[in-house]
Motif scaffolding. Structure first.
Motif, mmCIF file in Angstrom:
data_model
loop_
_atom_site.group_PDB
_atom_site.id
_atom_site.type_symbol
_atom_site.label_atom_id
_atom_site.label_comp_id
_atom_site.label_asym_id
_atom_site.label_seq_id
_atom_site.Cartn_x
_atom_site.Cartn_y
_atom_site.Cartn_z
ATOM 1 N N ARG A 43 0.856 -1.200 0.000
ATOM 2 C CA ARG A 43 0.000 0.000 0.000
ATOM 3 C C ARG A 43 0.892 1.250 0.000
ATOM 4 N N ARG A 46 0.433 6.739 3.534
ATOM 5 C CA ARG A 46 -0.503 7.863 3.672
ATOM 6 C C ARG A 46 0.278 9.082 4.144
ATOM 7 N N VAL A 47 -0.344 10.238 4.031
ATOM 8 C CA VAL A 47 0.303 11.468 4.494
ATOM 9 C C VAL A 47 0.675 11.289 5.973
ATOM 10 N N GLU A 49 2.828 9.153 7.154
ATOM 11 C CA GLU A 49 3.449 7.847 7.432
ATOM 12 C C GLU A 49 4.880 7.825 6.895
ATOM 13 N N SER A 140 -11.523 9.403 8.768
ATOM 14 C CA SER A 140 -10.795 9.272 7.511
ATOM 15 C C SER A 140 -11.435 10.014 6.366
ATOM 16 N N LYS A 141 -10.639 10.023 5.328
ATOM 17 C CA LYS A 141 -11.144 10.625 4.094
ATOM 18 C C LYS A 141 -11.614 9.502 3.185
ATOM 19 N N ASP A 142 -11.911 8.343 3.785
ATOM 20 C CA ASP A 142 -12.396 7.233 2.963
ATOM 21 C C ASP A 142 -13.696 7.623 2.271
#
Ligand code: 5GP
Length: 207
Positions: A43, A46-47, A49, A140-142
């Motif tokens: 994966r 993410r921002v 990480e 989240s931005k999910d």
């Protein structure tokens, strides 16, 4: 650790959004000689990480090459990305005498069990489906679609709770960390974990 024994292997699984990563990070901070394993994943980070901190971020090709040569103790496809635990890293940490927590999904826990590796498995349960959904929406931005998918997977995962040795309902962070730590400390006191050290003590009583 004095009188070094091999470390204990703990597995923590929970549906996505149940808060297991925060829980285990806290647990490791407050518990000496306990480490959290760093997985490999295909994966993208993410921002916020960092490679080598949150995960070892690698390409799908490299991941598949590692699978092909048997480098993973377990691995799984989770939401279309590959995640795995290095067998060599696991052995090294356990051999050093530290206890290790793998934060892995239900599929990964099954693989570790199938390999016959001794482990203590803990399931972190959200207090309810509704609360899990609120947490997923809150954090989240999910997309709506991703949230639906995560909830559908969560439904399957919570059904697997009976495969685990312990369950912690993650209602509030701090009491849940305490309960997890209680499990770690109790497992450390079991005879199978203490045998080497205790036998040394018993020998001091021998004339
Ligand atoms: P995330 O992408 O949100 O960091 O993680 C998604 C899911 O992958 C989580 O349920 C997490 O437990 C699982 N996961 C993370 N690392 C591993 C791993 O090494 N093996 C397996 N089987 N699952 C993992």
């Amino acid at each position: 650790m004095s009188n070094r024994r091999r470390g204990l292997l703990f597995i923590v699984s929970a549906p996505s959004g149940a808060g297991k990563t925060t829980l285990v990070e806290r647990l490791v901070e407050v518990t000496p000689h306990l480490r959290m394993s760093r997985s490999y994943t295909s994966r993208p980070a993410r921002v916020g990480e960092c490679d080598g901190v949150d995960y070892h971020f690698i390409t799908r090709e490299r991941f598949e090459a590692m699978v092909a040569v048997g480098e993973f103790l377990e691995w799984a496809d989770v939401f279309g990305n590959l995640y795995g635990t290095s067998a060599a890293d696991t052995e090294r940490i356990l051999d050093s005498g530290s206890d290790l927590v793998l934060v892995i999904d239900v599929q990964g826990a099954r693989q570790v069990r199938r390999r016959g590796m001794e482990n203590v498995a803990i399931f972190v349960m959200p207090p309810s489906a509704e609360i899990l959904e609120q947490r997923l929406r809150g954090r989240s931005k999910d997309s709506e679609d991703q949230i639906r998918r995560r909830l559908a997977v969560a439904r399957q995962e919570v059904a697997a709770f009976a495969e685990y040795d312990y369950v912690v309902v993650n209602d509030e962070l701090s009491p849940s960390v305490d309960r997890l730590q209680g499990i770690i400390l109790a497992e450390r006191a079991r005879l199978r974990a203490m045998r080497g050290e205790v036998e040394t003590i018993v020998r001091t009583f021998e004339g």
